[in-house]
Design an enzyme around this catalytic site. Structure first.
Site, mmCIF file in Angstrom:
data_model
loop_
_atom_site.group_PDB
_atom_site.id
_atom_site.type_symbol
_atom_site.label_atom_id
_atom_site.label_comp_id
_atom_site.label_asym_id
_atom_site.label_seq_id
_atom_site.Cartn_x
_atom_site.Cartn_y
_atom_site.Cartn_z
ATOM 1 N N ARG A 17 -3.308 -8.068 -10.826
ATOM 2 C CA ARG A 17 -4.557 -7.518 -11.369
ATOM 3 C C ARG A 17 -4.215 -6.349 -12.295
ATOM 4 O O ARG A 17 -4.033 -6.521 -13.483
ATOM 5 C CB ARG A 17 -5.472 -7.129 -10.197
ATOM 6 C CG ARG A 17 -6.936 -7.154 -10.540
ATOM 7 C CD ARG A 17 -7.438 -5.820 -10.951
ATOM 8 N NE ARG A 17 -7.088 -4.774 -10.007
ATOM 9 C CZ ARG A 17 -6.990 -3.490 -10.368
ATOM 10 N NH1 ARG A 17 -7.187 -3.139 -11.613
ATOM 11 N NH2 ARG A 17 -6.674 -2.560 -9.474
ATOM 12 N N ASP A 18 -4.053 -5.168 -11.723
ATOM 13 C CA ASP A 18 -3.692 -4.001 -12.535
ATOM 14 C C ASP A 18 -2.403 -4.261 -13.322
ATOM 15 O O ASP A 18 -2.265 -3.862 -14.475
ATOM 16 C CB ASP A 18 -3.493 -2.799 -11.597
ATOM 17 C CG ASP A 18 -3.887 -1.483 -12.237
ATOM 18 O OD1 ASP A 18 -4.220 -1.487 -13.433
ATOM 19 O OD2 ASP A 18 -3.853 -0.453 -11.557
ATOM 20 N N HIS A 209 -4.185 4.582 -4.663
ATOM 21 C CA HIS A 209 -3.793 3.770 -5.819
ATOM 22 C C HIS A 209 -3.150 4.735 -6.809
ATOM 23 O O HIS A 209 -3.842 5.548 -7.414
ATOM 24 C CB HIS A 209 -5.041 3.098 -6.402
ATOM 25 C CG HIS A 209 -4.784 2.304 -7.637
ATOM 26 N ND1 HIS A 209 -4.578 0.949 -7.612
ATOM 27 C CD2 HIS A 209 -4.683 2.666 -8.944
ATOM 28 C CE1 HIS A 209 -4.374 0.513 -8.846
ATOM 29 N NE2 HIS A 209 -4.435 1.534 -9.676
ATOM 30 N N HIS A 211 -0.410 5.816 -10.002
ATOM 31 C CA HIS A 211 0.334 5.416 -11.199
ATOM 32 C C HIS A 211 1.507 6.376 -11.391
ATOM 33 O O HIS A 211 1.434 7.530 -10.999
ATOM 34 C CB HIS A 211 -0.574 5.428 -12.433
ATOM 35 C CG HIS A 211 -1.448 4.225 -12.520
ATOM 36 N ND1 HIS A 211 -1.178 3.173 -13.356
ATOM 37 C CD2 HIS A 211 -2.573 3.888 -11.857
ATOM 38 C CE1 HIS A 211 -2.112 2.244 -13.213
ATOM 39 N NE2 HIS A 211 -2.979 2.650 -12.302
ATOM 40 N N CYS A 242 -4.374 0.792 -17.106
ATOM 41 C CA CYS A 242 -5.789 0.488 -17.294
ATOM 42 C C CYS A 242 -6.075 0.385 -18.785
ATOM 43 O O CYS A 242 -5.734 1.278 -19.553
ATOM 44 C CB CYS A 242 -6.644 1.591 -16.674
ATOM 45 S SG CYS A 242 -8.384 1.430 -17.060
ATOM 46 N N ASN A 251 1.892 1.279 -12.781
ATOM 47 C CA ASN A 251 1.603 1.506 -11.363
ATOM 48 C C ASN A 251 2.929 1.870 -10.700
ATOM 49 O O ASN A 251 3.997 1.587 -11.234
ATOM 50 C CB ASN A 251 1.075 0.221 -10.714
ATOM 51 C CG ASN A 251 -0.348 -0.072 -11.087
ATOM 52 O OD1 ASN A 251 -1.277 0.438 -10.482
ATOM 53 N ND2 ASN A 251 -0.536 -0.896 -12.106
HETATM 54 ZN ZN ZN Z 1 -4.570 1.345 -11.774
#
Ligand code: ZN
Length: 302
Positions: A17-18, A209, A211, A242, A251
């Site tokens: 996803r990310d 979450h 980064h 993002c 990430n």
């Molecule tokens: Zn993210």
């Protein structure tokens, strides 16, 4: 010094996803399935399979329905998705997604850029989404984006984040996620915010979450586990970012995080050698060298 180090950490893998959402090379559905299976074979127990977003805005996620229909679901693995609005949630419901993430940004500017609404409006919608998802039997992670700072606005006040968490908690989400969407968190700030959220979150687990935008990713993990956080979003190879945040690449890498945890005696249930192999295979598929460090210790990228 470590007071409440969790014995086991759960890795919530976000590479699908990310990790890839910003990548130009489209990852095929077959490749995604291969990667999901490989990751679960490595022992990863939580995988974000897709987000349900506008396919025109995020083409990597356009195959969400097909992907969900093809995933062989293991009982010991949580397969998750991210939803931004009611339409996305309805799509997730039709796919039988068991775990959804719903997010609100603590930054007004990011909220407007990301979803075209104010933070207050986003919270109203998010709370309705939690209710509806719970009604459908889904587990819900409620997340605050830019909880540690915003690339557009700079500092984000802790009071604002706490208010959003409190608003979420009224809907009893299954998990509270604090997202360092812009990669601006530092270990001292992580400690303070996690401590504060723990005081109000009750039984709801807290996930982070993070980064690695400024190289503080693993330092922030270490700070957080010392405050009892036991769920971390990581991305294989350290891929990710993002699309609506300037410079928000990277990430924290799954293999680097797992390596640090194992070296410090914290279990993850993940086979690191297999994980590194999976990362290198995916790196070859993507045709680029990923930012992760432990994957590149013994061999060079061809
Ligand atoms: Zn993210």
């Amino acid at each position: 010094m470590p007071s409440r180090l969790p014995r086991k950490i759960e890795i919530h893998e976000v590479v699908l996803r990310d990790g890839i959402q910003n990548e130009k090379k489209l990852v095929s559905t077959d490749q995604k399935i291969k990667l999901i299976n490989r990751l679960t074979e490595c022992g990863v127990q939580r995988i974000e399979v897709s987000s349900f977003v506008n396919p025109r805005l995020v083409p990597q996620m356009a195959d969400a329905e097909k992907l969900w229909s093809m995933v062989r679901r293991r009982k010991d693995v949580v397969y998750a998705a991210l939803v931004l609005n009611e339409r996305g949630l309805e799509r997730a419901m039709r796919c039988g997604v068991p775990h959804v993430g719903v997010y609100v940004s603590a930054s007004e500017t990011h909220s407007r850029k990301n979803s075209n609404v104010s933070t207050a409006e986003a919270m109203m919608e998010a709370r309705l989404l939690i209710e509806k998802a719970h009604g459908a039997g889904m587990e819900v992670r409620a997340g605050v984006m830019n909880a540690f700072g915003c690339a557009y606005e700079g500092n984000v006040s802790q009071a604002k984040v706490i208010k959003l968490v409190k608003d979420f908690l009224k809907k009893e989400p299954d998990e509270i996620c604090l997202a360092d969407t812009s990669g601006m968190a530092n270990p001292s700030q992580v400690r303070k915010l996690v401590k504060r959220v723990r005081e109000i979150a009750g039984a709801a687990p807290i996930s982070l979450h993070l980064h690695n935008t400024r190289g503080l990713g693993l330092a922030n993990v270490w700070a957080a586990i010392n405050e009892g956080v036991s769920i971390f979003d990581t991305s294989l190879g350290g891929l990710g970012g993002c699309p609506f945040i300037i410079g928000a690449r990277g990430n924290i890498a799954t293999e680097d995080t797992v390596n640090m945890l194992h070296e410090t005696g914290v279990k993850t249930g993940i086979n690191l050698d297999m994980l590194i192999e999976a990362s290198l295979q995916f790196e070859r598929y993507m045709g680029q060298k990923f930012p992760a460090m432990v994957s590149h210790l013994t061999r060079s990228h061809s």
